[in-house]
Write a protein that holds these residues in place. Structure first.
Motif, PDB file in Angstrom:
ATOM      1  N   PRO A  66       0.802  -1.229   0.000  1.00  0.00           N
ATOM      2  CA  PRO A  66       0.000   0.000   0.000  1.00  0.00           C
ATOM      3  C   PRO A  66       0.839   1.286   0.000  1.00  0.00           C
ATOM      4  CG  PRO A  66      -0.755  -1.526   1.706  1.00  0.00           C
ATOM      5  CD  PRO A  66       0.524  -2.071   1.181  1.00  0.00           C
ATOM      6  N   ARG A  67       2.070   1.201   0.477  1.00  0.00           N
ATOM      7  CA  ARG A  67       2.941   2.400   0.480  1.00  0.00           C
ATOM      8  C   ARG A  67       3.645   2.588  -0.853  1.00  0.00           C
ATOM      9  NH1 ARG A  67       5.141   4.589   5.474  1.00  0.00           N
ATOM     10  NH2 ARG A  67       4.108   3.620   7.256  1.00  0.00           N
ATOM     11  N   LEU A  68       3.528   1.602  -1.735  1.00  0.00           N
ATOM     12  CA  LEU A  68       4.222   1.674  -3.030  1.00  0.00           C
ATOM     13  C   LEU A  68       3.242   1.975  -4.162  1.00  0.00           C
ATOM     14  CD1 LEU A  68       6.506  -1.446  -2.460  1.00  0.00           C
ATOM     15  CD2 LEU A  68       7.319   0.908  -2.640  1.00  0.00           C
ATOM     16  N   GLU A  69       2.154   1.221  -4.232  1.00  0.00           N
ATOM     17  CA  GLU A  69       1.225   1.371  -5.355  1.00  0.00           C
ATOM     18  C   GLU A  69       0.570   2.742  -5.346  1.00  0.00           C
ATOM     19  OE1 GLU A  69      -0.043  -3.336  -5.941  1.00  0.00           O
ATOM     20  OE2 GLU A  69      -1.468  -1.981  -4.973  1.00  0.00           O
ATOM     21  N   GLY A  70       0.750   3.474  -6.445  1.00  0.00           N
ATOM     22  CA  GLY A  70       0.162   4.809  -6.573  1.00  0.00           C
ATOM     23  C   GLY A  70       0.880   5.866  -5.750  1.00  0.00           C
ATOM     24  N   GLU A  71       1.965   5.491  -5.074  1.00  0.00           N
ATOM     25  CA  GLU A  71       2.647   6.413  -4.151  1.00  0.00           C
ATOM     26  C   GLU A  71       4.082   6.742  -4.560  1.00  0.00           C
ATOM     27  OE1 GLU A  71       1.223   7.709  -1.362  1.00  0.00           O
ATOM     28  OE2 GLU A  71      -0.643   6.609  -1.720  1.00  0.00           O
ATOM     29  N   VAL A  72       4.777   5.756  -5.106  1.00  0.00           N
ATOM     30  CA  VAL A  72       6.228   5.902  -5.277  1.00  0.00           C
ATOM     31  C   VAL A  72       6.599   5.638  -6.740  1.00  0.00           C
ATOM     32  CG1 VAL A  72       8.459   4.908  -4.590  1.00  0.00           C
ATOM     33  CG2 VAL A  72       6.680   5.229  -2.886  1.00  0.00           C
ATOM     34  N   TYR A  73       7.662   6.324  -7.206  1.00  0.00           N
ATOM     35  CA  TYR A  73       8.130   6.160  -8.581  1.00  0.00           C
ATOM     36  C   TYR A  73       9.253   5.115  -8.632  1.00  0.00           C
ATOM     37  CZ  TYR A  73       5.294  10.137  -9.794  1.00  0.00           C
ATOM     38  OH  TYR A  73       4.212  10.962  -9.995  1.00  0.00           O
ATOM     39  N   ALA A  74       9.098   4.141  -9.499  1.00  0.00           N
ATOM     40  CA  ALA A  74      10.108   3.081  -9.595  1.00  0.00           C
ATOM     41  C   ALA A  74      11.452   3.628 -10.048  1.00  0.00           C
ATOM     42  CB  ALA A  74       9.631   1.995 -10.565  1.00  0.00           C
ATOM     43  N   GLY A  75      11.408   4.730 -10.811  1.00  0.00           N
ATOM     44  CA  GLY A  75      12.666   5.310 -11.289  1.00  0.00           C
ATOM     45  C   GLY A  75      13.462   5.990 -10.182  1.00  0.00           C
ATOM     46  N   ASP A  76      12.834   6.197  -9.046  1.00  0.00           N
ATOM     47  CA  ASP A  76      13.489   6.874  -7.923  1.00  0.00           C
ATOM     48  C   ASP A  76      13.801   5.812  -6.855  1.00  0.00           C
ATOM     49  OD1 ASP A  76      14.305   8.388  -5.808  1.00  0.00           O
ATOM     50  OD2 ASP A  76      12.490   9.608  -5.683  1.00  0.00           O
ATOM     51  N   GLN A  77      14.930   5.144  -7.036  1.00  0.00           N
ATOM     52  CA  GLN A  77      15.245   3.977  -6.217  1.00  0.00           C
ATOM     53  C   GLN A  77      15.321   4.309  -4.726  1.00  0.00           C
ATOM     54  OE1 GLN A  77      15.367   0.945  -7.695  1.00  0.00           O
ATOM     55  NE2 GLN A  77      15.448   0.021  -5.677  1.00  0.00           N
ATOM     56  N   ARG A  78      15.853   5.483  -4.419  1.00  0.00           N
ATOM     57  CA  ARG A  78      15.957   5.836  -2.980  1.00  0.00           C
ATOM     58  C   ARG A  78      14.574   5.942  -2.346  1.00  0.00           C
ATOM     59  NH1 ARG A  78      20.837   6.484  -0.657  1.00  0.00           N
ATOM     60  NH2 ARG A  78      22.525   6.661  -2.172  1.00  0.00           N
ATOM     61  N   SER A  79      13.588   6.464  -3.100  1.00  0.00           N
ATOM     62  CA  SER A  79      12.226   6.564  -2.539  1.00  0.00           C
ATOM     63  C   SER A  79      11.601   5.186  -2.373  1.00  0.00           C
ATOM     64  CB  SER A  79      11.318   7.388  -3.453  1.00  0.00           C
ATOM     65  OG  SER A  79      11.800   8.677  -3.532  1.00  0.00           O
ATOM     66  N   VAL A  80      11.824   4.318  -3.349  1.00  0.00           N
ATOM     67  CA  VAL A  80      11.291   2.949  -3.240  1.00  0.00           C
ATOM     68  C   VAL A  80      11.843   2.307  -1.963  1.00  0.00           C
ATOM     69  CG1 VAL A  80      11.349   0.624  -4.247  1.00  0.00           C
ATOM     70  CG2 VAL A  80      11.098   2.638  -5.739  1.00  0.00           C
ATOM     71  N   ASP A  81      13.151   2.408  -1.789  1.00  0.00           N
ATOM     72  CA  ASP A  81      13.781   1.716  -0.663  1.00  0.00           C
ATOM     73  C   ASP A  81      13.452   2.388   0.673  1.00  0.00           C
ATOM     74  OD1 ASP A  81      14.698  -0.101  -2.488  1.00  0.00           O
ATOM     75  OD2 ASP A  81      16.689   0.792  -2.694  1.00  0.00           O
ATOM     76  N   ALA A  82      13.266   3.713   0.644  1.00  0.00           N
ATOM     77  CA  ALA A  82      12.836   4.402   1.872  1.00  0.00           C
ATOM     78  C   ALA A  82      11.425   3.954   2.241  1.00  0.00           C
ATOM     79  CB  ALA A  82      12.887   5.918   1.664  1.00  0.00           C
ATOM     80  N   ALA A  83      10.574   3.743   1.242  1.00  0.00           N
ATOM     81  CA  ALA A  83       9.203   3.278   1.522  1.00  0.00           C
ATOM     82  C   ALA A  83       9.240   1.866   2.125  1.00  0.00           C
ATOM     83  CB  ALA A  83       8.370   3.287   0.240  1.00  0.00           C
ATOM     84  N   LEU A  84      10.148   1.039   1.645  1.00  0.00           N
ATOM     85  CA  LEU A  84      10.272  -0.315   2.214  1.00  0.00           C
ATOM     86  C   LEU A  84      10.709  -0.243   3.676  1.00  0.00           C
ATOM     87  CD1 LEU A  84      11.935  -2.096  -0.844  1.00  0.00           C
ATOM     88  CD2 LEU A  84       9.638  -2.558   0.074  1.00  0.00           C
ATOM     89  N   HIS A  85      11.687   0.615   3.946  1.00  0.00           N
ATOM     90  CA  HIS A  85      12.131   0.774   5.344  1.00  0.00           C
ATOM     91  C   HIS A  85      10.994   1.302   6.221  1.00  0.00           C
ATOM     92  CE1 HIS A  85      16.377  -0.226   5.532  1.00  0.00           C
ATOM     93  NE2 HIS A  85      16.570   0.356   4.360  1.00  0.00           N
ATOM     94  N   ALA A  86      10.267   2.296   5.705  1.00  0.00           N
ATOM     95  CA  ALA A  86       9.187   2.888   6.504  1.00  0.00           C
ATOM     96  C   ALA A  86       8.091   1.856   6.754  1.00  0.00           C
ATOM     97  CB  ALA A  86       8.623   4.109   5.779  1.00  0.00           C
ATOM     98  N   ALA A  87       7.788   1.062   5.743  1.00  0.00           N
ATOM     99  CA  ALA A  87       6.741   0.040   5.888  1.00  0.00           C
ATOM    100  C   ALA A  87       7.144  -0.990   6.932  1.00  0.00           C
ATOM    101  CB  ALA A  87       6.511  -0.649   4.546  1.00  0.00           C
ATOM    102  N   ASP A  88       8.426  -1.315   6.971  1.00  0.00           N
ATOM    103  CA  ASP A  88       8.921  -2.344   7.891  1.00  0.00           C
ATOM    104  C   ASP A  88       9.030  -1.810   9.321  1.00  0.00           C
ATOM    105  OD1 ASP A  88      10.409  -5.053   8.255  1.00  0.00           O
ATOM    106  OD2 ASP A  88      11.678  -3.539   9.201  1.00  0.00           O
ATOM    107  N   GLY A  89       9.633  -0.647   9.447  1.00  0.00           N
ATOM    108  CA  GLY A  89       9.705   0.015  10.747  1.00  0.00           C
ATOM    109  C   GLY A  89      10.753  -0.537  11.708  1.00  0.00           C
ATOM    110  N   THR A  90      11.504  -1.583  11.333  1.00  0.00           N
ATOM    111  CA  THR A  90      12.574  -2.083  12.202  1.00  0.00           C
ATOM    112  C   THR A  90      13.916  -1.779  11.532  1.00  0.00           C
ATOM    113  OG1 THR A  90      12.839  -4.267  11.173  1.00  0.00           O
ATOM    114  CG2 THR A  90      11.068  -4.037  12.796  1.00  0.00           C
ATOM    115  N   ASP A  91      15.019  -2.104  12.219  1.00  0.00           N
ATOM    116  CA  ASP A  91      16.298  -1.825  11.552  1.00  0.00           C
ATOM    117  C   ASP A  91      16.872  -3.064  10.875  1.00  0.00           C
ATOM    118  OD1 ASP A  91      17.069  -3.238  13.710  1.00  0.00           O
ATOM    119  OD2 ASP A  91      18.366  -1.693  14.592  1.00  0.00           O
ATOM    120  N   ASN A  92      16.087  -4.159  10.838  1.00  0.00           N
ATOM    121  CA  ASN A  92      16.622  -5.370  10.173  1.00  0.00           C
ATOM    122  C   ASN A  92      15.568  -6.090   9.323  1.00  0.00           C
ATOM    123  OD1 ASN A  92      15.013  -6.404  12.147  1.00  0.00           O
ATOM    124  ND2 ASN A  92      16.632  -7.520  13.218  1.00  0.00           N
TER     125      ASN A  92
END
Ligand SMILES: O=C(O)[C@@H](CO)OP(=O)(O)O
Ligand SMILES: [Mg+2]
Length: 399
Positions: A66-92
């Protein structure tokens, strides 16, 4: 154009026959990327967490998609990966699983490249990349966690350091692999294979050193360029908290282990030694690097787990002059590239690496070229290994 419109996750098989996570990413303009997570056997204690694939998929569907679809641009890798970190919420990545995270991260990169109409290495590295190719370190004999009844040392790696091109290097490693089978046959040693397609003969490490040295010398003479060899000792797997435990020979204390590695580097002119010491012993690594770091690469795999904080500690202490880069060890391409870049700013050479459990995915071949990593470790034979090696040949042809 690269707005992500769909992320699909499924279970597929890896090379050991275990389930793993595959991701498809589609963008608004029809760009498409697909990637699958690899999986380690000799995993580092500090790696990001791989969850059972069904769990990783269910959690990533709930939290990350839900944090990726319609929200993030695949061409912007840092945003994709930041969204993954935010979705996970842990450091591992223990919530969505590093296996879901890395599959989505790599699939998004491919979808971004697809929309841009650029090869993945160029999307990752920029238009001026594609002029430097990694030397492939090829696992030709091994044991440890990758094969039963074989060498103590996990991997003996052919290192065609003098090859004029990556294509020549890839073929040379395959020839070394074949030559080893002939030498073992001549000596009447049965030839089994380990998880990565390397020979897993029931011989001691001392014999393996001899056989690999003979094979690399022969192929080096035939080919007319230098082929050295190196090791992944995966020593954290041998360390019992006090000593390094060797089957069929005496155990070694930390000091004896350092002396042994120094002796082998000198005797065999080793080009590369990965994880010669325990994954938490930054100091012993530093002593070894001090002694032989001007002659060989001392590489941290389980020591660093592709993590910039651990790498910074190693830089501060002088623990190594090389780092292994495994995207699934840290969970995203952004984190992997950050580790490569921190390394290169500090004279630490990167070795982009496969895992012992792999898929047909070729992302690491592009990552190595895109980040101008000097080395790649991705096996020698076996389809899931040659997928990456053949991709390097294609990239070299087209670059
Ligand atoms: O230790 C390693 O470097 C890897 C790959 O060769 O093995 P695994 O994926 O089992 O951790
Ligand atoms: Mg290793």
């Amino acid at each position: 154009m690269t707005l992500i419109t769909n992320v699909t996750l499924r279970r597929v098989l890896d090379s050991r026959g275990n389930p793993t996570v595959e991701a498809d990413v589609t963008t608004e303009s029809g760009g498409f990327g697909r990637a699958a997570a690899p999986s380690g056997a000799s995993t580092g204690e500090h790696e990001a967490i791989e969850l059972p694939p069904s769990e990783a998929i269910a959690n990533a569907r709930d939290l990350a998609v839900p944090r990726l679809e319609g929200e993030v641009y695949a061409g912007d890798q840092r945003s994709v990966d930041a969204a993954l970190h935010a979705a996970d919420g842990t450091d591992n990545f223990s919530e969505i699983g590093a296996n879901s995270a890395v599959a989505i991260s790599m699939a998004a990169a491919k979808a971004g490249a697809d929309v841009l109409g650029a090869p993945l290495y160029q999307h990752l590295g920029g238009t001026f990349r594609g002029d430097r190719f990694p030397t492939p370190l090829g696992n030709v004999v091994g044991g440890g966690e990758h094969a039963e009844e074989a060498t103590n040392i996990q991997e003996f790696l052919s290192a065609p350091v003098g090859a004029p091109s990556v294509t020549e290097a890839v073929f040379a490693n395959a020839e070394v692999h074949a030559e080893i089978s002939s030498i073992l046959e001549e000596r009447g040693v049965p030839v089994n294979k380990g998880d990565e397609g390397a020979w897993a003969p029931p011989i001691g490490d001392d014999k393996a050193f001899e056989v690999v040295a003979e094979a690399t010398d022969r192929i080096s003479d035939e080919r007319g360029f230098e082929i050295s060899f190196g090791l992944d000792m995966a020593a954290a797997e041998m360390y019992d908290g006090e000593e390094y435990v060797y089957e069929g020979e005496p155990n070694r204390s930390t000091q004896e282990q350092i002396d042994y590695v120094v002796e082998m580097v000198e005797e065999y002119d080793l080009a590369y030694v990965e994880d010669p010491l325990d994954e938490n012993d930054f100091e012993a690594f530093a002593e070894l690097t001090e002694r032989v770091g001007d002659q060989t690469l001392i590489c941290g795999d389980d020591l660093y787990v592709t993590n910039v904080e651990r790498l910074q500690e190693g830089i501060d202490l002088g623990s190594s002059n090389s780092i292994l880069i495994k995207p699934n060890q840290i969970g995203t391409l952004t984190d992997a590239v950050d580790a490569i870049e921190l390394g290169s700013r500090n004279g630490i050479e990167s070795v982009v690496s496969h895992r012992s459990g792999e898929t047909e995915d070729t992302t690491i071949a592009h990552l190595a070229v895109g980040a101008a990593a000097p080395y790649i470790k991705t096996g020698t034979v076996a389809g899931e290994r040659t997928a990456k090696l053949n991709e390097l040949i294609r990239i070299e042809e087209n670059a």
